[in-house]
Design a protein around this motif. Structure first.
Motif, PDB file in Angstrom:
ATOM      1  N   ILE A  70       0.837  -1.205   0.000  1.00  0.00           N
ATOM      2  CA  ILE A  70       0.000   0.000   0.000  1.00  0.00           C
ATOM      3  C   ILE A  70       0.872   1.255   0.000  1.00  0.00           C
ATOM      4  N   LEU A  71       1.891   1.281   0.845  1.00  0.00           N
ATOM      5  CA  LEU A  71       2.789   2.443   0.865  1.00  0.00           C
ATOM      6  C   LEU A  71       3.496   2.612  -0.480  1.00  0.00           C
ATOM      7  N   GLU A  73       2.414   1.675  -3.423  1.00  0.00           N
ATOM      8  CA  GLU A  73       1.467   2.141  -4.439  1.00  0.00           C
ATOM      9  C   GLU A  73       1.028   3.581  -4.188  1.00  0.00           C
ATOM     10  N   LEU A  74       1.013   4.006  -2.935  1.00  0.00           N
ATOM     11  CA  LEU A  74       0.760   5.429  -2.670  1.00  0.00           C
ATOM     12  C   LEU A  74       1.905   6.271  -3.222  1.00  0.00           C
ATOM     13  N   SER A  77       1.471   6.413  -6.905  1.00  0.00           N
ATOM     14  CA  SER A  77       0.407   7.354  -7.267  1.00  0.00           C
ATOM     15  C   SER A  77       0.909   8.789  -7.259  1.00  0.00           C
TER      16      SER A  77
END
Length: 140
Positions: A70-71, A73-74, A77
């Motif tokens: 998640i980190l 992919e953040l 982004s």
């Protein structure tokens, strides 16, 4: 050998991203552009993972892996949003070299945080990438 082939394919496709993005972002908001890119990646990778039979149960992913995915992919982004906005504002020939500076920053991060070792030639290469990015971006 597989690593070398995959690395070369990544290098071959990377300039296409910049070229095609610059052609495609003229008429839309850069944030919406990044959203469309993400949707295309999601669909393309879903097809690839399904076609190769590499889908895993989401329950097989451990909590620590989820946090780092998640980190990561953040960070992806934010990088894509900034890249898209930069492509809207500037010339592709100046944005692409700046984007490649990730190598320059990635090497010391890998050394410090992951304990990886880069040879003297590796550090020299990272330095040359930095110098070339500055030269290309500063060229009239």
């Amino acid at each position: 050998m597989k690593l070398v082939v995959l690395a070369h394919l990544a290098v071959a496709f990377a300039p296409l991203i910049t070229f095609l993005l610059k052609l495609g972002v003229e008429d839309i908001n850069s944030d919406f552009d990044a959203l469309i890119q993400t949707a295309v990646v999601l669909v393309a990778l879903s097809v690839l993972v399904g076609a190769t039979g590499k889908f895993q149960s989401l329950r097989s992913v451990g909590p620590g892996t989820w946090v780092f995915l998640i980190l990561s992919e953040l960070a992806t982004s934010v990088s894509w949003l900034c890249h898209s906005r930069a492509m809207h504002l500037g010339e592709a020939s100046r944005v692409a070299p700046a984007d490649n500076l990730s190598v320059v920053f990635g090497a010391p991060i890998a050394a410090v945080l992951l304990g990886e070792r880069l040879s003297a030639m590796g550090w020299l290469g990272a330095g040359l990438i930095a110098a070339s990015a500055v030269l290309v971006a500063a060229a009239p």
